[in-house]
Design a protein around this motif. Sequence first.
Motif, mmCIF file in Angstrom:
data_model
loop_
_atom_site.group_PDB
_atom_site.id
_atom_site.type_symbol
_atom_site.label_atom_id
_atom_site.label_comp_id
_atom_site.label_asym_id
_atom_site.label_seq_id
_atom_site.Cartn_x
_atom_site.Cartn_y
_atom_site.Cartn_z
ATOM 1 N N CYS A 40 0.878 -1.154 -0.029
ATOM 2 C CA CYS A 40 -0.004 -0.174 -0.096
ATOM 3 C C CYS A 40 0.905 1.181 -0.149
ATOM 4 O O CYS A 40 1.515 1.190 0.733
ATOM 5 C CB CYS A 40 -0.848 0.138 1.400
ATOM 6 N N TRP B 290 0.582 5.428 0.063
ATOM 7 C CA TRP B 290 -0.051 6.469 0.343
ATOM 8 C C TRP B 290 0.642 7.706 -0.003
ATOM 9 O O TRP B 290 1.727 7.792 0.181
ATOM 10 C CB TRP B 290 -0.345 6.510 1.776
ATOM 11 N N SER C 176 -4.133 9.824 -1.849
ATOM 12 C CA SER C 176 -4.359 8.893 -2.933
ATOM 13 C C SER C 176 -3.541 7.547 -2.355
ATOM 14 O O SER C 176 -2.682 7.737 -1.601
ATOM 15 C CB SER C 176 -3.653 9.175 -4.385
ATOM 16 N N THR D 90 -2.351 3.664 -3.579
ATOM 17 C CA THR D 90 -2.073 2.644 -4.708
ATOM 18 C C THR D 90 -1.787 1.578 -4.023
ATOM 19 O O THR D 90 -0.992 1.419 -3.064
ATOM 20 C CB THR D 90 -0.909 3.259 -5.674
ATOM 21 N N ASP E 23 -3.923 -0.910 -8.718
ATOM 22 C CA ASP E 23 -5.007 0.320 -8.699
ATOM 23 C C ASP E 23 -4.759 1.239 -7.959
ATOM 24 O O ASP E 23 -4.129 1.045 -6.953
ATOM 25 C CB ASP E 23 -6.607 -0.611 -9.096
ATOM 26 N N SER E 24 -5.431 2.386 -8.151
ATOM 27 C CA SER E 24 -5.405 3.512 -7.043
ATOM 28 C C SER E 24 -6.846 4.083 -7.143
ATOM 29 O O SER E 24 -7.479 4.112 -7.635
ATOM 30 C CB SER E 24 -4.295 4.701 -7.812
ATOM 31 N N SER F 264 -8.361 7.988 -5.195
ATOM 32 C CA SER F 264 -7.923 9.128 -4.506
ATOM 33 C C SER F 264 -9.183 9.884 -3.925
ATOM 34 O O SER F 264 -10.521 9.682 -4.213
ATOM 35 C CB SER F 264 -7.290 10.022 -5.430
#
Length: 223
Positions: free
Chosen positions: A127, A129, A156, A158, A167-168, A170
Motif C-alpha cells: 500500500c 499512500w 491517494s 495505490t 490500482d489507485s 484518491s
Amino acid sequence: TGTVLLNVYNPLNFATTPSNIAICQGLTGSFSSSGIGGSGSLNYTWNPPTDLSTPNAATTAVTGNTTTTYTLTLSDANCPITLTPTTIVTVTVNPKPVITFSTSNARGCEPFCTNLISSSVPTSANCEWKFTGNLGLNACNTPTFCFSNHGTYSASLTVTDINGCIDSVSQNAFITVDPKPIPNFDWTEANPTIISNEVKFTDRSTIGLPMTSWKWSFGDNYI
C-alpha cells in the motif's frame, strides 16, 4: 511410361507449445509456439481470436479482458490434408483490486496524527499512500501518520494485491489540520493602583477556529 515425383513430409507436430499465463485486467501477455514437420510452410490458427493481436501467427499478444481458453491449430499450407495437431492454452485474467480507504479521524489541530484504514479485494500486498505536499508512506494494516503543519490534505492510495495487480483511488480534502491559536491579550487599566484596581483583560488571540474556552492564570493560584 512416366515419372511421378512425390514429396513425403514428416507428420506435423508442435516443437514448443504455449504455456498458460495469468495477467492483470487491462494488461498484455503473450503466447508463443513453434511447429515441426510438414513442408515447412506452417499455419497457426488461434480460436477464438478474441483479444489476440495476431491470431494467425505462431506468437501473439493477448490483452487481459476475460479469462479465456484458446485452441491453437497447426496446419501445412502446402498439404491441407495433413493431420492438424491442436493444443489448448488458457489466459487467466485477474481483476484489479477493489480499494476502499478512510481514517480514524479526519480533522484535528497541528501536529495531527491519525490512523489510515484501508481494505482491498483481493488482499493487498503493498500500500502506497500519498498526500498533498509530497508526503506519504508505504504501509498497510492501519498505519499511523502524523501531519506536522496545518492545511488541507488530499490523499491517494495505490494498492498492489496478492496477484500483482495494481490500482489507485484518491480523495480530495481527506484530512484537515487546523492551526494552533496564537494567544494574546491586552488589559485596562494599564497602570492599576490601590484606588483604581479593577483591570479588564481582553482576549486578542488569533488564528485557529473560533475560540470556545479560555483559561486565565495570574500566577497567584487564582483563575
